[in-house]
Design a protein around this motif. Structure first.
Motif, mmCIF file in Angstrom:
data_model
loop_
_atom_site.group_PDB
_atom_site.id
_atom_site.type_symbol
_atom_site.label_atom_id
_atom_site.label_comp_id
_atom_site.label_asym_id
_atom_site.label_seq_id
_atom_site.Cartn_x
_atom_site.Cartn_y
_atom_site.Cartn_z
ATOM 1 N N LYS A 88 -2.423 10.104 -8.471
ATOM 2 C CA LYS A 88 -2.722 8.750 -8.954
ATOM 3 C C LYS A 88 -2.458 7.718 -7.860
ATOM 4 O O LYS A 88 -3.121 6.689 -7.794
ATOM 5 C CB LYS A 88 -1.887 8.437 -10.193
ATOM 6 C CG LYS A 88 -2.319 9.220 -11.428
ATOM 7 C CD LYS A 88 -1.535 8.792 -12.660
ATOM 8 C CE LYS A 88 -2.020 9.546 -13.890
ATOM 9 N NZ LYS A 88 -1.274 9.163 -15.109
ATOM 10 N N GLY A 89 -1.505 8.022 -7.005
ATOM 11 C CA GLY A 89 -1.230 7.125 -5.892
ATOM 12 C C GLY A 89 -2.393 7.090 -4.908
ATOM 13 O O GLY A 89 -2.704 6.039 -4.335
ATOM 14 N N GLN B 60 3.555 1.814 -1.461
ATOM 15 C CA GLN B 60 4.122 2.114 -2.778
ATOM 16 C C GLN B 60 3.323 3.189 -3.509
ATOM 17 O O GLN B 60 3.851 3.909 -4.357
ATOM 18 C CB GLN B 60 4.170 0.839 -3.633
ATOM 19 C CG GLN B 60 5.104 -0.237 -3.104
ATOM 20 C CD GLN B 60 6.537 0.222 -3.037
ATOM 21 O OE1 GLN B 60 7.083 0.755 -4.001
ATOM 22 N NE2 GLN B 60 7.155 0.042 -1.872
ATOM 23 N N THR B 61 2.055 3.321 -3.165
ATOM 24 C CA THR B 61 1.204 4.307 -3.845
ATOM 25 C C THR B 61 1.593 5.733 -3.485
ATOM 26 O O THR B 61 1.251 6.674 -4.211
ATOM 27 C CB THR B 61 -0.278 4.093 -3.474
ATOM 28 O OG1 THR B 61 -0.446 4.284 -2.062
ATOM 29 C CG2 THR B 61 -0.723 2.685 -3.836
ATOM 30 N N ALA C 34 0.824 -1.206 0.000
ATOM 31 C CA ALA C 34 0.000 0.000 0.000
ATOM 32 C C ALA C 34 0.859 1.257 0.000
ATOM 33 O O ALA C 34 0.512 2.265 -0.645
ATOM 34 C CB ALA C 34 -0.934 -0.009 1.214
ATOM 35 N N ARG D 288 3.221 8.164 -6.099
ATOM 36 C CA ARG D 288 2.568 8.473 -7.368
ATOM 37 C C ARG D 288 1.627 9.669 -7.300
ATOM 38 O O ARG D 288 0.813 9.870 -8.178
ATOM 39 C CB ARG D 288 1.796 7.247 -7.861
ATOM 40 C CG ARG D 288 2.668 6.019 -8.056
ATOM 41 C CD ARG D 288 1.962 4.996 -8.914
ATOM 42 N NE ARG D 288 1.767 5.485 -10.265
ATOM 43 C CZ ARG D 288 0.744 5.137 -11.062
ATOM 44 N NH1 ARG D 288 -0.181 4.309 -10.599
ATOM 45 N NH2 ARG D 288 0.633 5.614 -12.272
ATOM 46 N N TYR E 132 -10.333 10.325 -2.307
ATOM 47 C CA TYR E 132 -10.110 10.199 -3.750
ATOM 48 C C TYR E 132 -11.270 10.776 -4.556
ATOM 49 O O TYR E 132 -11.067 11.586 -5.468
ATOM 50 C CB TYR E 132 -9.901 8.735 -4.123
ATOM 51 C CG TYR E 132 -10.067 8.478 -5.607
ATOM 52 C CD1 TYR E 132 -9.214 9.084 -6.527
ATOM 53 C CD2 TYR E 132 -11.094 7.665 -6.083
ATOM 54 C CE1 TYR E 132 -9.374 8.882 -7.895
ATOM 55 C CE2 TYR E 132 -11.259 7.455 -7.445
ATOM 56 C CZ TYR E 132 -10.398 8.064 -8.344
ATOM 57 O OH TYR E 132 -10.574 7.874 -9.687
ATOM 58 N N ARG F 158 -5.487 7.541 -5.748
ATOM 59 C CA ARG F 158 -6.476 6.697 -6.443
ATOM 60 C C ARG F 158 -6.143 5.222 -6.267
ATOM 61 O O ARG F 158 -7.011 4.404 -5.924
ATOM 62 C CB ARG F 158 -6.483 7.044 -7.939
ATOM 63 C CG ARG F 158 -7.385 6.157 -8.798
ATOM 64 C CD ARG F 158 -6.948 6.183 -10.247
ATOM 65 N NE ARG F 158 -5.597 5.657 -10.409
ATOM 66 C CZ ARG F 158 -4.888 5.786 -11.534
ATOM 67 N NH1 ARG F 158 -5.389 6.445 -12.562
ATOM 68 N NH2 ARG F 158 -3.671 5.268 -11.612
ATOM 69 N N ASP F 159 -4.868 4.874 -6.459
ATOM 70 C CA ASP F 159 -4.452 3.477 -6.343
ATOM 71 C C ASP F 159 -4.629 2.953 -4.918
ATOM 72 O O ASP F 159 -5.001 1.793 -4.712
ATOM 73 C CB ASP F 159 -2.997 3.324 -6.779
ATOM 74 C CG ASP F 159 -2.793 3.651 -8.253
ATOM 75 O OD1 ASP F 159 -3.809 3.724 -8.982
ATOM 76 O OD2 ASP F 159 -1.629 3.851 -8.658
ATOM 77 N N ALA F 160 -4.366 3.806 -3.947
ATOM 78 C CA ALA F 160 -4.540 3.399 -2.547
ATOM 79 C C ALA F 160 -6.004 3.099 -2.257
ATOM 80 O O ALA F 160 -6.330 2.134 -1.554
ATOM 81 C CB ALA F 160 -4.037 4.503 -1.618
#
Length: 217
Positions: A142-143, A135-136, A133, A139, A204, A145-147
């Motif tokens: 966008k990170g 790693q997001t 987690a 970004r 987000y 969003r990815d999280a």
């Protein structure tokens, strides 16, 4: 005469019936793949028509599966794979019996092998999940969003396709529930979502999604 129907034609009827029942394309593909192997073997070794189907013939096919190797890996197939293939054969025979294409319900006379007990080889530990987690964070928007996506997938136990098909309107913030509209075999269900994961989604959706979706239809 129905008994003169070829196994190939019978298989086609069965697949068409699965499509009418609106089974998922992936499920139908699996059934067809398993049954094509059965039909091919049966035609070569026993007979061409549905009237040639018998308990003994199906048992001989089951023995054949113990020596069958996966065309891609060249390895013997496992117990679970054999079970899936026999289950497909039994469902095919049940369809034929219910539609009066065979006179005996072979499905109830052939037993599916018992499922083996699978022991999970690896389970992600909390620190490993946190590492993924985190790693997001590299970004930016966008990170975030990815999280939010990871929180929903992991926290709600969603399949990949279920997550892809989600819409903002499927989230009930008041009840902390997620409406999964297109699950396996197109079945709907509601799953709980934690307050923590709702915070990820709220951040987000309201703070970053408008900017990221600019220009998209």
């Amino acid at each position: 005469m129905p008994q003169d129907l070829s196994l190939i034609a019978a298989l086609q009827k069965y697949i068409e019936n699965c499509q009418l029942d609106e089974l998922s394309p992936r499920t139908i593909e699996g059934k067809e793949s398993n049954l094509r192997l059965f039909v091919k073997w049966y035609i070569v070794n026993v007979g061409l028509h549905v009237s040639d189907l018998s308990v003994e013939g199906i048992k001989q096919f089951m023995k054949y599966l113990h020596a069958y190797r996966d065309p891609q890996t060249k390895k013997l197939i496992g117990k679970a794979t054999r079970r899936n293939k026999i289950t497909a054969v039994r469902m095919f025979c049940l369809f034929l019996y219910r539609n009066e294409l065979i006179q005996v319900n072979l499905a109830e006379k052939v037993q599916t092998p018992k499922a083996g007990k699978n022991i999970t080889q690896a389970v992600l530990q909390p620190d490993e999940v946190a590492a993924i987690a985190n790693q997001t964070a590299y970004r930016g928007e966008k990170g975030i969003r990815d999280a939010a996506m990871l929180a929903v997938f992991y926290g709600c136990g969603l399949r990949r396709n279920e997550g892809v098909m989600l819409d903002v309107g499927d989230i009930n913030f008041d009840r902390s529930m997620l409406h999964v509209r297109k699950g396996k075999n197109y079945k709907e269900r509601f799953v709980p979502i934690s307050k923590t994961n709702l915070k990820y989604l709220t951040e987000y959706i309201y703070d970053h999604r408008p900017e990221l979706t600019k220009g998209s239809k």
